[in-house]
Every structure is written in C-alpha cells, then in structure tokens.
Scaffold this active site. Sequence first.
Site, PDB file in Angstrom:
ATOM      1  N   ASP A 151       0.817  -1.220   0.000  1.00  0.00           N
ATOM      2  CA  ASP A 151       0.000   0.000   0.000  1.00  0.00           C
ATOM      3  C   ASP A 151       0.846   1.263   0.000  1.00  0.00           C
ATOM      4  OD1 ASP A 151      -3.217  -0.738   1.584  1.00  0.00           O
ATOM      5  OD2 ASP A 151      -2.236  -1.530  -0.197  1.00  0.00           O
ATOM      6  N   ASN A 193      -2.820  -4.527  -1.263  1.00  0.00           N
ATOM      7  CA  ASN A 193      -4.023  -4.587  -2.100  1.00  0.00           C
ATOM      8  C   ASN A 193      -4.196  -3.340  -2.967  1.00  0.00           C
ATOM      9  OD1 ASN A 193      -4.747  -3.303   0.456  1.00  0.00           O
ATOM     10  ND2 ASN A 193      -6.830  -3.293  -0.299  1.00  0.00           N
ATOM     11  N   HIS A 194      -3.469  -2.283  -2.652  1.00  0.00           N
ATOM     12  CA  HIS A 194      -3.545  -1.098  -3.512  1.00  0.00           C
ATOM     13  C   HIS A 194      -2.507  -1.103  -4.621  1.00  0.00           C
ATOM     14  CE1 HIS A 194      -6.632   1.684  -1.883  1.00  0.00           C
ATOM     15  NE2 HIS A 194      -6.550   0.846  -0.859  1.00  0.00           N
ATOM     16  N   HIS A 233       0.866  -8.349   3.591  1.00  0.00           N
ATOM     17  CA  HIS A 233       0.169  -7.076   3.716  1.00  0.00           C
ATOM     18  C   HIS A 233      -1.150  -7.178   4.486  1.00  0.00           C
ATOM     19  CE1 HIS A 233      -1.442  -3.132   2.854  1.00  0.00           C
ATOM     20  NE2 HIS A 233      -2.548  -3.718   2.445  1.00  0.00           N
ATOM     21  N   SER A 239      -6.231  16.411 -23.002  1.00  0.00           N
ATOM     22  CA  SER A 239      -6.497  17.822 -23.257  1.00  0.00           C
ATOM     23  C   SER A 239      -7.525  18.375 -22.285  1.00  0.00           C
ATOM     24  CB  SER A 239      -7.026  17.988 -24.686  1.00  0.00           C
ATOM     25  OG  SER A 239      -8.169  17.165 -24.832  1.00  0.00           O
ATOM     26  N   GLU A 249     -18.745  11.383 -27.490  1.00  0.00           N
ATOM     27  CA  GLU A 249     -18.118  10.465 -26.532  1.00  0.00           C
ATOM     28  C   GLU A 249     -18.770  10.615 -25.167  1.00  0.00           C
ATOM     29  OE1 GLU A 249     -14.160  11.907 -27.055  1.00  0.00           O
ATOM     30  OE2 GLU A 249     -13.486  10.053 -27.983  1.00  0.00           O
ATOM     31  N   ASN A 290     -16.136  24.455 -25.991  1.00  0.00           N
ATOM     32  CA  ASN A 290     -15.451  25.044 -27.149  1.00  0.00           C
ATOM     33  C   ASN A 290     -16.303  24.933 -28.393  1.00  0.00           C
ATOM     34  OD1 ASN A 290     -13.632  24.932 -25.157  1.00  0.00           O
ATOM     35  ND2 ASN A 290     -11.946  24.213 -26.403  1.00  0.00           N
ATOM     36  N   GLU A 303     -14.532  21.224 -16.114  1.00  0.00           N
ATOM     37  CA  GLU A 303     -15.510  22.260 -15.812  1.00  0.00           C
ATOM     38  C   GLU A 303     -16.854  21.637 -15.499  1.00  0.00           C
ATOM     39  OE1 GLU A 303     -14.731  25.782 -18.716  1.00  0.00           O
ATOM     40  OE2 GLU A 303     -16.896  25.519 -18.500  1.00  0.00           O
TER      41      GLU A 303
END
Lengths: 732, 163
Positions: free
Chosen positions: A218, A250-251, A302, A666, A673, A704, A713
Amino acid sequence: MGCGTSIAVENQGKPSETDVSSRNPSPALTMKAAVLIQRWYRRYTARLEMRRRYTWNIFQSIEYAGEQDQLQLSGFFSFMLDNFTHLSGNGPDLISHLLDSVVEPWTEEGRQVKYEQITVPDSYTGPRLSFPLSVSDTNSLLSAFKEQQTLHARYVLQLLHETKKFLKQMPNVIYLSTSYAKEITICGDLHGRLDDLLLIFYKNGLPSAENPYVFNGDFVDRGKKSMEIVIILFAFLLLYPDHMHLNRGNHEDHIMNLRYGFTKEVMQKYKTHGRDILQVLQDVFSLLPVATVIDNKVLIVHGGISDKTDLDFLSSIERDKVKSALRLPKRSVEVVDPRGGSRSGRQGWAHLDSPCSRSRARKRKCHLSKQGSCSSTSSSSSSSSLCSPRLASRHTPQHHATSPVLPSPSDGLQVPFLDSFVSIAPPEPSREELEWRQIVDILWSDPKSQSGCTANSFRGGGCYFGPDVTRNLLEKHGMTLLIRSHECKQEGYELCHDGQVITIFSASNYYEEGSNRGAYVKLGPELVPRFLQYQVSRSTRKLTLQQRVSVAEGSALKALQEKLFAHRSELMAVFQQYDTNNTGCISVSDWAQVVESVLRLDLPWRTLRPRLTRLAHDGSVEYRSCFEDVSPGQPVPQVAPNLAETLYRYRTDLEIIFNIIDKDHSGLISIEEFRQTWKLFSTHLGVAVNEEAIDDMARSIDFNKDGSIDFTEFLEAFRVVHKLDVKDQQQG
Amino acid sequence: MADDKDNAEAILSEVHKKISDAFDLFDHEFNKTVDVREIGTIIRSLGCFPSEVELHDVITEAEDEEPMGYIRFERFLPVMTRVLMERKFRPITEDLLLQAFEVLDQQNKGYLEAEELTKYMTLEGEPFTQEEMEEMLSAALDPEKNVIAYKDFVSMMVIDDAQ
C-alpha cells in the site's frame, strides 16, 4: 442515590462562604469529592471514546462502501468487455479503444514506448538518473522530492523497466536473515504520504546494508505523492537488492488505482507518458513479492491469512498472473463474441456461481422499496463478496439485461443478449482460481478475535481470520509471529492474537489531521519487536485527545452529510412516505430506519442523529434539516434534481472514465463520446436518465466551439460546499 | 389505555435501540459480543455516571456464569434497560462538579497545583491510572503557570461534552 447528592448535604453543615481561612474538609468529604470528579471524568472520556469510535466507523464505512463502488466500476468494465458494445458506424470501437491501454494490456513489449527515445530537455533541472543506480542518485531523488520537483518521465520509465527486470527473478516469498544486520525495520501502509516516509528515514536512517527495510505494501493511492514514494522505494530496491524488500499490498492494483487516486496522480503529473508509465506499473505491481519471512520465524504479508493459506503453494504460483484482485481468473468457459472475432487467449472475466459464505450477523434491512432508479447498485450492500461483481447488485445474480433501462434502438447502441453467455460451474475450482484466492487472501484479510475463518464481507475480499488460524499456520511452518498492515490503527500499531499478530501502519493522520499516529517496528536477532511511533503535524502544538477527536469527528460528519446530500431525492421521497400528515417531521426511529436502508451504511444512526438533524418540540425529527449544511458549490445547470444528484454521486467514477477517454489529456472530450459514455454508465447501473436532459446539460456548460466538452468544468459544477466552511471563510 | 400501552412499548423499543447502537459500536466481531473491558465505556456513553464499584456490579449481573472475558448482548440488554429506566447513576451537574473541586482546593486559591490534583486523583477515591491522569492534565493544565484553573476547566469540559 449515588454520590451526587451527598456533597450537597454535607456542604450544608460546613462553614459559610465568607470564612476566608483555609478549610479543613473531613477525609470522608475529600474522598467523596475525589470520587465525584473521577466519576465525572471517566464518563467524559467514555463519551470521547464513543465519539472517536463512531467517527472511525464513519470513515471506515464510507471507505469500504467506496471500495465496493469500485467493484461496480470494475463490473462496468467487465460488462463492456464481455458484451462487446459498439457504436454503429461511428468510428472505431469506443470500448476497446477505451479499455485498450489501461485495463487490458494485450501485448507487452511492442506497444511500449522505448524510454531511450525520450529526450530530456536541457531546461530540466530535476535528477538525472544513471543506471546502475548509486547513492548519489537516491540522494538526488530525495532532495528533489523535498523541493517538490518531479522526476522526468524518461527516468521514471527507465527505473520502472529496471525494476520490472529485477522483480522478475525474485520469488514470491522472500527469505531474510537478521544475522548480518543489527535490526530489520518493517513499515506498513504509506498511501502516498511522502512526509511520513521522509520522517521515517529521518528518524531511522536511510536503507543500507546496515539498515535493512521491509515495506509492507500500500505505497500508493489516497495521498498525493504516491509516484514519489514508489520512485524512492524502487530506487532503493535497485540500489540495495539484498537489504530493501517490498511486499505487494491490495492497492498495488491498477483497478484500485483508478478509483483511489494513483492513476489520476500519474496522469496529472505525466501528461504525455502517463499511460505508458501506468502500463509498466501494472506489471511491476503484479511482480512484487507477496510475502517476506525473517529467520524462518516471522511472516510478513500485507493483509493477513486464511485457513487455506499455504506457503508452499503460494511459492509455486506465477504471481504476476494476478494483475488485480478485482479481476477473477477465467473459468473454462469461452466468451462468445457475437462479431465472430476471436477473443480467446486473454485473461477474461468470469462470474463465479458459488458465493463465498456470508457470516456477517448484521443483515441489511431491505424492506423499503426504492423510488426511482437512482439508488440501484451504487451503494452496494456490504454483504456482497468479491466473488462476483454482479452479486453486489440487488438484481438477480445473472445479468443486467433484466435492468429496466435499455437504450432505445434509435441510439445505435447494441447490447447483445446475455442469455447466450453461459456460466457453467465446474465442480472443482480451477487451479487459477485457487491461486487467485491465495493471493487475495494474503492481500485483503483482517484478523479478528474470535476463532474461525469467515469471508470478509465488509471489505468484499479476503477473510476474517481468528487466533486459531494464526496459530495453526505459524505452527505448521515453525514460525512465531505474523506481521501485517492493511488496517489503520490509532497508535500506528496494534497487537492481537495473544501477541502473535502485529498490525503496523505507517501513514499518520490517515483520515484527518490528528486522527492517528504512524509507526514502524524493528526486529533484531532475538526477534523481539520494538515499536517507534511518530506523527506528521502541521502545527507544533500537541493536540489533546479531545481536540484530535473533534477534528476527526468534524471531518467524518462532513463526509456523512455529503452522503446524505447525494441521496437527497431518494431520502426525501421515503421520508415523505412516512410523514403521512405532511408535518415535515417523523419519529427518530423512522428517520434512523430510512437513512440506514437508503444509504446502506451500518452506522449508529440514533447516536449520530443529534449531529445531523434538528428535533421539533415534540421530539420528532425535522427531516429536511439533514440537508441544510451542504449545498452545491456553484449554481447547477438547469437540470432535474435527480440528475444533479446522480451526477454528484458518480462524480469520481465519471471522472475516471473521462480521463481514460481523453487520450491526449487535453481535458476535452467530444459531445458524442460524452453521450455514449453516459449512456453506457447509466445502462450498467440501471439508472433512468432522460437523454434530452443530458444533452441540454452538456450544451449549457460552456464548451469550445468545436463541439467538445471540458469535462473538468463539467464536473466542477457538481462539487459541494459545506455551509459552515463558507461561514468560517467569511469570518476568516 | 391502549395509547399508554403503545407509548410505553414505543419508549421501551427506543431504549432498546439506543442500547443496541451503543453496544454495536464496540462489537468488533459483529457477533453481538463485546469485550468486558469496554462495558464501562458503553454504559457511560449511554448517559450514566456510575462509580467503578457500581460498574463492577452491573458487569457481574451481565456476565455469564462462567465469565469468558466478553459480554453477550442478550444478557446485557435487560440489565442495561433496567439501569436506564430506573435512571440509576444520575448525571453530575456542573455545580456539583465545581463544588467537588472547591472541596479539594483547601486553601481556597481558586486553582489547584498540578501535584495537588495528581495526589488527589491518583491516591484518593477510585484512583486514576497514570494514563488517565496524564490525559486530564493535558486538557486541564495551564502549562505556563503549571496550575489547573478548575472553574474554567469545568466550564470548558461541560461545553465539550454537551456538543
């Protein structure tokens, strides 16, 4: 009755208040006064302890509920991979496009950028590593990171490639000896907290031949400096291969990283080469050894163990086949591809039919019906097991095709029938499955104080193992001690199972400033553990217990308020069902019942109620008051309230998916999409979403002119603020 | 009459749930048992102010015939219900607390020296452990003057507790 009244009675016989000479109370009176203060104080600390305890519960419930949301996300990927959706006539397959480079590493060497081809500009002032590494390299890395510098992608990739080469020749279980060193230091979870690692090195010295270290998994996720930590750890690993040892946690798992921040951190720090870096990291993580043994007496893993743990079997596994604990090994079933293409040879998904046994005594109360479909599988019941992501949903265990919402044919999105996907349960679990289980148990299990071994349904993976399981395993291998991490402890460490198990946790202030200390443990040749604690702190003044509890509690309550806010419509709908007279109030009992069943968080709601809601004069709960302190940060675009909430709730998941789609980093994705992603997501979750509402919303966000959406945003619009924070800032 | 009965049942049901909530907070195994050493915290967190002796009596009542180191909910519930319904171990008010400090402040100074308070708390009554003493001092002690201004301390604690 009790001591309380006796002092008052005694005082009546005492000299008057105006007597200024010193009093001489009788010994009996003194004793009574002392007992009274002690009683009062013990009650005060008990209350603090209770607050601390439920604060802890809140953090852990939300954390583990989040981990189960993660299962939803990987279930989503599974859904897409298995069902082969595609956009008809609209360019390349979005899904394989989507999953190609992150989730499904189809080819290894050919697709990776050659790091030698990356040029490092002269303007770069960070460390320039030269391989094989030397002490000056590790020193320059440490100073650079202290100065907030970033290592150039070229060196990162080179480091990772060298690490991968090195780890390939390591066994699954590493055997160490204390005979050549004074003491071995073992550290627990770091979770991207660079300050804690630097503090450990400061207090305990850097790794070297005289100062060996074991880091117990971890290293990444949650904290902001996960990249820096792995760079430092891998650099020392290459520099001192015999004295520096890393166990997988586990991480160290690319699917966990998608959810818990490491993927995002890498993408943000490395805009051009982030994907490549993540690609190699995926391999490196799966190549990390899973266990370390010291002097054949101390086992370090772990998470923990199960009654099936077998070190010999564990040693024989090809550990890098288990890329993620959240991906089940393929069963002997062919995935049917309706397009007729061949998809064999990949490590596919599978659905186990036999769920792990559930032993959690606390059952979820499911008797309230859901209003609308916003609720569905999101906050999954914690009685789900890791075995099948689908079982986590409250639909039938079979498939989501029965979900009420399917996109209409006119959308051009095809979801083939899932009936043709047959899951035949072989009588015995396959070898792959047994291997997978061995590793998952090691990475995910938690100790408990009562005997036996039961499925760890709280976390969704691994087991709860009792002292008998520990004793049996240790005896079988002639060992005396199990050291593990995986669980945050207030003092940084904790012993259990009669001292046979040590939990060591090295990320201080894990939940919140002041929430806990970090610790590391040192073992010398006599194998008597020595604990060292520390706490990174912004202020120099030591916080009292009360202050620490208050800070952590405040944070936990805020998180809880956000959860309530995220489910507002649903909660209100059910509250109103109970509020037959439309008074705005319902009984405490009803309130607690509703909240528990909607949020599906097993918390002491009655105890928490005073911190979350107001009471009316007659002692009933004004249920609207639980939403008062949280509000949207910005004016939400004109959308139906349900939609806003759903978006708020899935912000993180959407962000992850957007980041994956946005291949050139970008910050923009096309409207198309965005639409397709949203449709897929909502189909999988069975969330009813109005197409037009999504389109309207997308359009109303500034985008845009070329028809793309700035998704950062977009997501910003769904951040929330807490009223109290705003007030503080205004008074500021 | 029927209403009263419903009311009584409703009240009882709420009391049971309160006890259950508090109990579950310390039930680490999720099997309706808690370590006996945490029972004091549970009882106190439910609003009671028992002395150590009184606490010991409650525990004895709630334990199995063969004490196993843990307490089961089935036995704890009726005992605790009675404690709450009978309002045993009533709260200590701010005034009483202040008076108690004043009794210890034999010279009527308005404050207590650290050693004074430590002596009383660790030697008198039902003595504090070293840990309890340190915790109290860390909250109560004015580090510059090395004294406990108990009036302020009491006010502060009462506010903290009431939140």
